[in-house]
Design an enzyme around this catalytic site. Structure first.
Site, PDB file in Angstrom:
ATOM      1  CB  CYS A 112       5.809  -4.399   3.357  1.00  0.00           C
ATOM      2  SG  CYS A 112       5.334  -2.708   3.736  1.00  0.00           S
ATOM      3  CG  HIS A 252       7.060  -4.224  -0.610  1.00  0.00           C
ATOM      4  ND1 HIS A 252       5.710  -3.956  -0.554  1.00  0.00           N
ATOM      5  CD2 HIS A 252       7.658  -3.325   0.220  1.00  0.00           C
ATOM      6  CE1 HIS A 252       5.499  -2.952   0.266  1.00  0.00           C
ATOM      7  NE2 HIS A 252       6.664  -2.551   0.747  1.00  0.00           N
ATOM      8  CG  ASN A 282       4.262   0.520   0.716  1.00  0.00           C
ATOM      9  OD1 ASN A 282       3.637  -0.532   0.684  1.00  0.00           O
ATOM     10  ND2 ASN A 282       5.335   0.673   1.478  1.00  0.00           N
TER      11      ASN A 282
END
Length: 348
Positions: A112, A252, A282
């Site tokens: 990520c 994020h 996500n």
């Protein structure tokens, strides 16, 4: 000499996976998912679409909207945790699909945090004086490694890609000082156990479903909040900025509760924090560039933007950038000929 973002592109698949649909297949509910994650839906690519297709679509969106000359792109950095193949590099495939014939391509996997890591590497390449124009892409097809029988992970992830054009600048705009961190002791808490050289795919891995993503959610949550909060404060200090000098935070998009906690720890109003996890989930390497793409109209020249990430590895980091002058976007005007209305491109 600095490095500044001058164009942005993005792409998400059209297929939407809602909380209601997930609640029909695993033991959960729409309300529980929203309360625990802030996610309402996520985009899912079809079986014939690979990560390279998502990345190429984001690049095409960037090039078509900003009239970028493909032949001037010198390098392509593809941040992804879901490459098309273990070998060959996804970046090679994307260069071919996107017509980037004068660029070399390389994959970067920091989960990520991949886009932030790639952005820092790209900025250093430009600041060295050896390169002038690079494209940085964050792209992931997370649906390819998510176990849709595991409610701990299948509610979280979606597919998508975002891309930015990074160019040299003589102004004070662009990427500032960046802090990147790694703690390999956290690997087992968020990983795909099988499919690599440590544990190649086998009948056993398929039987035990270890070729899918596994996560210790509670532990990762705590580490993410602490790490993103601290590294963001450190990045502000390193760039001699106060929290009230930050115009926008682009975090994020892992969990709305994490995003909220990080904003509160910095003392930054939530109105300044960009959030699109409710619509995309996500998307791993793609979350930050998709946020930049989604909210591009809000970023104004001279504004200070804080980016912070946390991912598997553990990998995390933060940077500040002063928003620069974007390339002019192509515009369209409507004309009528023989009673048929068409959109005609008007180039700047």
């Amino acid at each position: 000499m600095g490095a500044v973002i001058t164009a942005i592109g993005g792409f998400v698949p059209s297929s939407i996976l809602t909380n209601k649909k997930i609640s029909e297949t695993v033991d959960t509910s729409e309300e529980w998912i929203i309360k625990r994650t802030g996610i309402r839906e996520r985009r899912i690519a079809d079986d014939d679409t690979a990560t390279s297709d998502l990345a190429a679509a984001a690049i095409e969106n960037l090039i078509e909207n900003y009239n970028v000359d493909r032949s001037e792109i010198e390098a392509l950095l593809v941040a992804t945790a879901t490459p098309d193949h273990i070998l060959a590099p996804t970046a090679s495939i994307v260069c071919d699909k996107s017509g980037l014939t004068n660029a070399f391509g390389i994959d970067m996997n920091a989960a990520c945090s991949g886009f932030l890591y790639a952005l820092e590497m790209g900025a250093n390449m430009i600041e060295s004086g050896r390169y002038k124009k690079l494209i940085i892409v964050g792209a992931d097809k997370m649906s390819s490694i998510v176990d849709y029988e595991d409610r701990n992970t299948c509610i979280l992830f979606g597919d998508g890609a975002g891309a930015v054009l990074l160019e040299k600048t003589e102004s004070d705009a662009g990427l500032m000082k960046t802090i990147l961190k790694t703690d390999g002791s956290g690997v087992s808490s968020l990983a795909v156990p099988a499919g690599g050289s440590r544990n190649p795919t086998s009948m056993q891995s398929l039987l035990h479903r270890t070729h899918y993503l596994k996560q210790d959610g509670a532990f990762v949550f705590k580490r993410a909040v602490a790490a993103m909060s601290q590294v963001s404060q450190d990045a502000l200090a390193k760039n001699e900025l106060e929290a009230d000098q930050i115009d926008w935070v682009v975090p994020h998009q892992a969990n709305l509760r994490i995003i909220t906690a990080v904003g509160e720890s910095l003392g930054i109003d939530f109105e300044k924090v960009k959030v699109n996890i409710d619509r995309y989930g996500n998307t791993t390497s793609a979350t930050v560039p998709l946020c930049l793409w989604d909210f591009a109209a809000d970023f104004k020249e001279g504004q200070n933007v804080l980016i912070t990430t946390f991912g598997a590895g553990f990998s995390w980091g933060a940077t500040c950038l002063k928003w620069g002058v974007m390339r002019e976007k192509k515009t369209f005007r409507s004309v009528k000929a023989d009673n048929v209305e068409e959109n005609i491109l008007v180039e700047h």
